[in-house]
Design an enzyme around this catalytic site. Structure first.
Site, PDB file in Angstrom:
ATOM      1  N   VAL A 144     -44.594  90.747 -33.819  1.00 44.51           N
ATOM      2  CA  VAL A 144     -46.080  89.407 -34.558  1.00 44.51           C
ATOM      3  C   VAL A 144     -46.258  88.544 -34.870  1.00 44.51           C
ATOM      4  CG1 VAL A 144     -47.468  89.955 -36.779  1.00 44.51           C
ATOM      5  CG2 VAL A 144     -46.512  92.137 -35.269  1.00 44.51           C
ATOM      6  N   GLY A 145     -44.643  87.405 -35.645  1.00 46.76           N
ATOM      7  CA  GLY A 145     -44.514  86.478 -35.598  1.00 46.76           C
ATOM      8  C   GLY A 145     -44.259  85.620 -34.400  1.00 46.76           C
ATOM      9  N   GLU A 157     -25.139  79.417 -44.626  1.00 47.34           N
ATOM     10  CA  GLU A 157     -25.209  79.851 -45.621  1.00 47.34           C
ATOM     11  C   GLU A 157     -25.382  81.170 -45.602  1.00 47.34           C
ATOM     12  OE1 GLU A 157     -29.633  79.835 -45.100  1.00 47.34           O
ATOM     13  OE2 GLU A 157     -30.793  78.854 -46.354  1.00 47.34           O
ATOM     14  N   LYS A 169     -48.799  85.762 -41.717  1.00 47.59           N
ATOM     15  CA  LYS A 169     -47.735  87.079 -41.601  1.00 47.59           C
ATOM     16  C   LYS A 169     -47.299  86.675 -42.764  1.00 47.59           C
ATOM     17  CE  LYS A 169     -43.715  88.256 -39.505  1.00 47.59           C
ATOM     18  NZ  LYS A 169     -43.390  88.374 -40.412  1.00 47.59           N
ATOM     19  N   GLU A 197     -39.552  74.924 -42.664  1.00 45.45           N
ATOM     20  CA  GLU A 197     -38.813  75.004 -43.928  1.00 45.45           C
ATOM     21  C   GLU A 197     -37.599  76.001 -43.529  1.00 45.45           C
ATOM     22  OE1 GLU A 197     -39.757  72.501 -46.386  1.00 45.45           O
ATOM     23  OE2 GLU A 197     -40.980  71.953 -45.595  1.00 45.45           O
ATOM     24  N   CYS A 220     -34.019  78.584 -51.190  1.00 48.08           N
ATOM     25  CA  CYS A 220     -33.040  77.995 -49.556  1.00 48.08           C
ATOM     26  C   CYS A 220     -32.837  76.631 -50.147  1.00 48.08           C
ATOM     27  CB  CYS A 220     -34.637  77.725 -48.732  1.00 48.08           C
ATOM     28  SG  CYS A 220     -35.664  76.821 -49.676  1.00 48.08           S
ATOM     29  N   GLY A 246     -46.058  92.930 -40.105  1.00 48.00           N
ATOM     30  CA  GLY A 246     -45.331  92.719 -38.382  1.00 48.00           C
ATOM     31  C   GLY A 246     -43.755  92.224 -39.269  1.00 48.00           C
ATOM     32  N   GLY A 247     -42.844  92.355 -37.989  1.00 45.74           N
ATOM     33  CA  GLY A 247     -42.072  91.244 -38.405  1.00 45.74           C
ATOM     34  C   GLY A 247     -41.067  90.289 -37.097  1.00 45.74           C
TER      35      GLY A 247
END
Ligand code: NAD
Length: 471
Positions: free
Chosen positions: A205-206, A378, A170, A244, A278, A201-202
């Site tokens: 779905v995740g 961050e 995804k 990660e 990152c 999906g967003g």
């Protein structure tokens, strides 16, 4: 306009059953360049079932046969390198020349590297009366972000396939089109049906992937917030989880370092991909006695990184990915000002002449204290925080004063001294005197930057189980 209303499941493009559609926006022109229709829960289930069924066969295919496929995928991506770079520059905003090298070059080399990487794994080993064998972990749910979209996908899909796992991917809903290009490539090289599946999906779905009992492992790259949630959901079925996550990496410049080089490289490594990296070196930790010099060099470098159209020759700094991201970064700049940091250059307004597109001024703050928001959170934009120190011990303490632990850098005249300091920094990577990114070195975090490693041998081992056969 790239309309993607299908999902790639069990070797075929099938209509997506979800009710939501995401628009993909060009970050420079703000125009809609594509749409993707989301998967329904039933689609996720179908993708997982296809991957489960395919695992029976794929896990038994020889390692060399599997890496023939990963190499073929790499070659086919290589043939479309310019197209990939263009696409990601539209989706994410990275300058085209950098996109060629990083956004297109890295995923190609990751797929191509698998044939060598599998040679470095000890697949079988005798331990006393036991034969210890390494086996694929099973069905992998891969959830990825938008900032280096195809690289982050390749860092999961290539080693998972080489290990003998099957995959349900995804991609990020913000920059998903490159993942469809990969699915087209995978289809064309003839990977057996069900070995690789793509669902769009967003968060919902995740979450369906992270909770699905048919998924053996979730490999997630993204924010710490979402990673925490993925870990929670995956724990219900005791899945293996690799995370990660974000970072707030320190660039420690020691007293005797080559200051112009260390500061200039540091600014570049903070602003790469407009700071949407990152491992960006967002905290520059410098001797107080040399603060004025550092500020002057950082200001000059930041002002030379004029934002502009990613497709124009010579542009070093493109727009941010989205209006949400631009607004978020500008609010952090405001926070830095409000909390009393010294604004050396940049600010909250749009760069001159760049009202269209999600541009942010390259910004440098100095006299940043450890407890300030811009020293801790961050930002994911072109914003550098300079923190002064008085002693080397204090420099190390500042570097480690973070809930994150992804990357870092140390600069010193004597590389041995730099190495000693690097060993005391609690992060997964540290660059010494400008050491360059190594696509085969393990990449990943300590602390809340996650757990697990990607790339090279260590990355592939994440997708393996260990079994003992007693003889
Ligand atoms: P994000 O966490 O919002 O999204 C990442 C992915 O997770 C997307 O596919 C998204 O749809 C999905 N997602 C969101 N909420 C979820 C949930 N509750 N359950 C399951 N999936 C969910 O992150 P982003 O904005 O796409 O990416 C930026 C973040 O990623 C930054 O924090 C950055 O540091 C991090 N990142 C880390 C690395 C690394 O290797 N450590 C690399 C790149 C980016």
């Amino acid at each position: 306009m790239d309309v993607r209303d299908k999902l790639y499941i069990d070797g075929a493009w099938v209509p997506a059953g979800g009710s939501e559609t995401a628009e993909v926006i060009d970050s420079t022109t703000e125009e809609v360049i594509g749409t993707v229709q989301f998967a329904s829960a039933a689609d996720v289930d179908a993708a997982v079932q296809a991957a489960r069924a395919a695992f029976e066969h794929w896990s038994q295919v020889s390692i060399s046969e599997r890496t023939k496929f990963t190499s073929r995928i790499g070659e086919a991506l290589g043939a479309r390198m310019a197209e990939i770079a263009q696409l990601v520059s539209h989706e994410v905003g990275m300058p085209l020349s950098l996109s060629m090298m990083i956004q297109a070059g890295l995923p190609i080399s990751t797929f191509m590297s698998m044939a060598d990487v599998v040679e470095q794994i000890t697949w079988e080993q005798q331990v006393g009366n036991s034969l210890v064998v390494r086996e694929p972990v099973g069905v992998v749910g891969a959830i990825t972000p938008w900032n280096y979209p195809l690289h982050q996908i390749a860092a999961k899909v290539a080693p998972a396939l080489a290990a003998g796992c099957t995959v349900v991917l995804k991609p990020s809903e913000v920059a998903p089109l490159n993942a469809y290009l990969l699915a087209d490539v995978i289809h064309d090289v003839g990977l057996p049906p069900g070995v690789f599946n793509l669902v769009a999906g967003g968060a919902a779905v995740g979450e369906a992937i992270a909770s699905h009992p048919g998924v053996d492992m979730v490999s997630f790259t993204g924010s710490t917030r979402a990673g925490r949630r993925v870990g929670e959901l995956a724990s219900q079925t005791v899945k293996r989880v690799a995370l990660e996550l974000g970072g707030k990496s320190a660039n420690v410049i020691l007293e005797d370092a080559n200051l112009p080089k260390a500061v200039a490289t540091g600014v570049t490594m903070c602003y790469l991909n407009s700071g949407q990296t990152c491992s960006a070196l967002t905290r520059m930790i410098v001797p107080r006695s040399r603060l004025a010099e550092v500020e002057e060099i950082a200001k000059r470098e930041a002002e030379a990184a004029t934002p502009g159209n990613p497709f124009a020759d010579g542009t070093r700094l493109g727009p941010l990915v989205s209006s949400t991201q631009r607004d978020r970064v500008r609010s952090y700049i405001q926070k830095g000002i409000d909390e009393g940091a010294k604004l050396v250059t940049g600010g909250t307004e749009a760069p001159e002449g760049l009202e269209q597109g999600y541009f942010v001024q390259p910004t440098v703050f100095s006299e940043v204290r450890r407890d300030m928001t811009i020293a801790q959170e961050e930002i994911f934009g072109p914003v550098l925080s300079i923190l002064p120190y008085d002693t080397e011990e204090e420099a190390i303490a500042i570097a480690n004063d973070s809930s994150y632990g992804l990357a870092g850098a140390v600069w010193a005249e004597d590389p041995e001294r730099a190495k000693q300091v690097a060993r005391r920094i609690r992060t997964g990577q540290v660059d010494i005197n400008g050491g360059s990114f190594n696509t085969l070195a393990p990449f990943g975090g300590y602390k809340q930057s996650g757990h697990g490693r990607e790339l090279g041998r260590f990355g592939l081992e994440e997708f393996l189980e260990t079994k003992s056969l007693q003889l």
